[in-house]
Design a protein around this motif. Structure first.
Motif, PDB file in Angstrom:
ATOM      1  N   MET A  54       0.864  -1.184   0.000  1.00  0.00           N
ATOM      2  CA  MET A  54       0.000   0.000   0.000  1.00  0.00           C
ATOM      3  C   MET A  54       0.896   1.228   0.000  1.00  0.00           C
ATOM      4  N   LYS A  55       0.908   1.923  -1.114  1.00  0.00           N
ATOM      5  CA  LYS A  55       1.780   3.087  -1.233  1.00  0.00           C
ATOM      6  C   LYS A  55       1.312   4.187  -0.274  1.00  0.00           C
ATOM      7  N   HIS A  56       2.277   4.790   0.400  1.00  0.00           N
ATOM      8  CA  HIS A  56       1.940   5.816   1.383  1.00  0.00           C
ATOM      9  C   HIS A  56       1.405   7.083   0.724  1.00  0.00           C
ATOM     10  N   ALA A  57       1.702   7.281  -0.534  1.00  0.00           N
ATOM     11  CA  ALA A  57       1.218   8.464  -1.247  1.00  0.00           C
ATOM     12  C   ALA A  57      -0.287   8.406  -1.497  1.00  0.00           C
ATOM     13  N   TYR A  58      -0.870   7.210  -1.399  1.00  0.00           N
ATOM     14  CA  TYR A  58      -2.310   7.080  -1.615  1.00  0.00           C
ATOM     15  C   TYR A  58      -3.129   7.741  -0.503  1.00  0.00           C
ATOM     16  N   HIS A  59      -2.507   8.052   0.612  1.00  0.00           N
ATOM     17  CA  HIS A  59      -3.225   8.710   1.708  1.00  0.00           C
ATOM     18  C   HIS A  59      -3.568  10.164   1.386  1.00  0.00           C
ATOM     19  N   VAL A  60      -2.909  10.725   0.395  1.00  0.00           N
ATOM     20  CA  VAL A  60      -3.144  12.121   0.028  1.00  0.00           C
ATOM     21  C   VAL A  60      -4.582  12.331  -0.446  1.00  0.00           C
ATOM     22  N   VAL A  61      -5.151  11.331  -1.083  1.00  0.00           N
ATOM     23  CA  VAL A  61      -6.524  11.444  -1.586  1.00  0.00           C
ATOM     24  C   VAL A  61      -7.501  11.614  -0.418  1.00  0.00           C
ATOM     25  N   GLY A  62      -7.292  10.882   0.652  1.00  0.00           N
ATOM     26  CA  GLY A  62      -8.142  11.020   1.833  1.00  0.00           C
ATOM     27  C   GLY A  62      -7.974  12.361   2.519  1.00  0.00           C
ATOM     28  N   ILE A  63      -6.765  12.890   2.492  1.00  0.00           N
ATOM     29  CA  ILE A  63      -6.530  14.209   3.081  1.00  0.00           C
ATOM     30  C   ILE A  63      -7.252  15.276   2.268  1.00  0.00           C
ATOM     31  N   PHE A  64      -7.196  15.179   0.938  1.00  0.00           N
ATOM     32  CA  PHE A  64      -7.933  16.126   0.101  1.00  0.00           C
ATOM     33  C   PHE A  64      -9.439  15.997   0.308  1.00  0.00           C
ATOM     34  N   SER A  65      -9.919  14.790   0.517  1.00  0.00           N
ATOM     35  CA  SER A  65     -11.332  14.580   0.774  1.00  0.00           C
ATOM     36  C   SER A  65     -11.744  15.223   2.100  1.00  0.00           C
ATOM     37  N   THR A  66     -10.882  15.138   3.103  1.00  0.00           N
ATOM     38  CA  THR A  66     -11.166  15.772   4.389  1.00  0.00           C
ATOM     39  C   THR A  66     -11.150  17.283   4.274  1.00  0.00           C
ATOM     40  N   VAL A  67     -10.209  17.828   3.525  1.00  0.00           N
ATOM     41  CA  VAL A  67     -10.172  19.277   3.297  1.00  0.00           C
ATOM     42  C   VAL A  67     -11.439  19.722   2.561  1.00  0.00           C
ATOM     43  N   ALA A  68     -11.891  18.924   1.606  1.00  0.00           N
ATOM     44  CA  ALA A  68     -13.126  19.235   0.884  1.00  0.00           C
ATOM     45  C   ALA A  68     -14.319  19.215   1.825  1.00  0.00           C
ATOM     46  N   PHE A  69     -14.338  18.275   2.782  1.00  0.00           N
ATOM     47  CA  PHE A  69     -15.408  18.223   3.779  1.00  0.00           C
ATOM     48  C   PHE A  69     -15.507  19.544   4.529  1.00  0.00           C
ATOM     49  N   PHE A  70     -14.372  20.065   4.958  1.00  0.00           N
ATOM     50  CA  PHE A  70     -14.383  21.319   5.704  1.00  0.00           C
ATOM     51  C   PHE A  70     -14.704  22.511   4.800  1.00  0.00           C
ATOM     52  N   MET A  71     -14.247  22.483   3.576  1.00  0.00           N
ATOM     53  CA  MET A  71     -14.544  23.592   2.663  1.00  0.00           C
ATOM     54  C   MET A  71     -16.027  23.654   2.319  1.00  0.00           C
ATOM     55  N   ILE A  72     -16.639  22.502   2.074  1.00  0.00           N
ATOM     56  CA  ILE A  72     -18.057  22.470   1.718  1.00  0.00           C
ATOM     57  C   ILE A  72     -18.913  22.965   2.874  1.00  0.00           C
ATOM     58  N   ILE A  97     -17.575  30.533  -5.058  1.00  0.00           N
ATOM     59  CA  ILE A  97     -16.321  29.992  -5.588  1.00  0.00           C
ATOM     60  C   ILE A  97     -15.720  29.006  -4.587  1.00  0.00           C
ATOM     61  N   TRP A  98     -15.746  29.367  -3.303  1.00  0.00           N
ATOM     62  CA  TRP A  98     -15.221  28.498  -2.253  1.00  0.00           C
ATOM     63  C   TRP A  98     -15.967  27.157  -2.230  1.00  0.00           C
ATOM     64  N   LEU A  99     -17.296  27.211  -2.323  1.00  0.00           N
ATOM     65  CA  LEU A  99     -18.102  25.988  -2.331  1.00  0.00           C
ATOM     66  C   LEU A  99     -17.832  25.162  -3.582  1.00  0.00           C
ATOM     67  N   PHE A 100     -17.683  25.818  -4.719  1.00  0.00           N
ATOM     68  CA  PHE A 100     -17.400  25.112  -5.963  1.00  0.00           C
ATOM     69  C   PHE A 100     -16.062  24.391  -5.899  1.00  0.00           C
ATOM     70  N   ILE A 101     -15.052  25.054  -5.349  1.00  0.00           N
ATOM     71  CA  ILE A 101     -13.739  24.423  -5.210  1.00  0.00           C
ATOM     72  C   ILE A 101     -13.826  23.248  -4.238  1.00  0.00           C
ATOM     73  N   GLY A 102     -14.612  23.396  -3.180  1.00  0.00           N
ATOM     74  CA  GLY A 102     -14.806  22.288  -2.242  1.00  0.00           C
ATOM     75  C   GLY A 102     -15.464  21.090  -2.899  1.00  0.00           C
ATOM     76  N   PHE A 103     -16.492  21.334  -3.725  1.00  0.00           N
ATOM     77  CA  PHE A 103     -17.139  20.225  -4.437  1.00  0.00           C
ATOM     78  C   PHE A 103     -16.193  19.598  -5.461  1.00  0.00           C
ATOM     79  N   MET A 104     -15.375  20.424  -6.119  1.00  0.00           N
ATOM     80  CA  MET A 104     -14.404  19.866  -7.062  1.00  0.00           C
ATOM     81  C   MET A 104     -13.395  18.976  -6.343  1.00  0.00           C
ATOM     82  N   LEU A 105     -12.935  19.386  -5.162  1.00  0.00           N
ATOM     83  CA  LEU A 105     -12.022  18.558  -4.390  1.00  0.00           C
ATOM     84  C   LEU A 105     -12.692  17.253  -3.960  1.00  0.00           C
ATOM     85  N   ALA A 106     -13.957  17.334  -3.543  1.00  0.00           N
ATOM     86  CA  ALA A 106     -14.664  16.136  -3.082  1.00  0.00           C
ATOM     87  C   ALA A 106     -14.859  15.140  -4.217  1.00  0.00           C
ATOM     88  N   PHE A 107     -15.356  15.615  -5.354  1.00  0.00           N
ATOM     89  CA  PHE A 107     -15.553  14.716  -6.485  1.00  0.00           C
ATOM     90  C   PHE A 107     -14.223  14.227  -7.051  1.00  0.00           C
TER      91      PHE A 107
END
Length: 159
Positions: A54-72, A97-107
């Protein structure tokens, strides 16, 4: 133009009526999904600590998803509609714009986790596919949590 289900009434028993508990129920449900998402990925990281499994770099996707959670969930619906937000850096436009960027990060995180699952684990025929499934489930649960927390609550109860 009215909808076809406008006149449909559903009489719920007294024990099933949400009423003033809507925000609390949505918050608890979102917290449960968010917790389970991170719990699954922690379990996968403990079971497969080697970088080859399990590559450790794959955790970055979950971090971006968490940031998107807070942005949304950082902007309220009133700020998006412009009801109670006319100051700030960009006002209503900045909130949108902030909400749109949050949804883009989530998707984007959800799509990235699908790519990791299928491109990294299913097609390469690893002996263990669970890390890819765990990464996808983490991002899916965080995405569901952000949607429940954003759209499951109502701002009428805040006043």
């Amino acid at each position: 133009m009215s909808g076809c289900l406008d006149n449909v009434q559903c009489h719920l028993p007294e024990c099933c009526r949400i009423g003033d508990k809507r925000n609390a129920i949505a918050s608890v449900l979102a917290g449960i999904f968010f917790f389970h998402g991170w719990w699954i990925i922690i379990d996968a990281a403990v079971l497969y600590p080697d970088n080859s499994q399990m590559k450790h770099a794959y955790h970055v996707v979950g971090i971006f998803s968490t940031v998107a959670f807070f942005m949304i969930n950082a902007v309220s619906s009133g700020q998006i509609r412009g009801d109670n937000y006319n100051s700030g850096c960009l006002g209503q436009t900045g909130a949108r714009i902030w909400l749109f960027i949050g949804f883009m990060l989530a998707f984007g995180s959800l799509i990235g986790s699908c790519w990791i699952l299928f491109g990294g684990y299913v097609t390469n025929s690893f002996e263990a596919v669970y890390p890819g499934v765990a990464i996808f489930l983490q991002n899916f649960f965080i995405f569901i949590a952000s949607m429940i927390f954003k759209f499951g609550r109502t701002e009428d109860l805040w006043e």
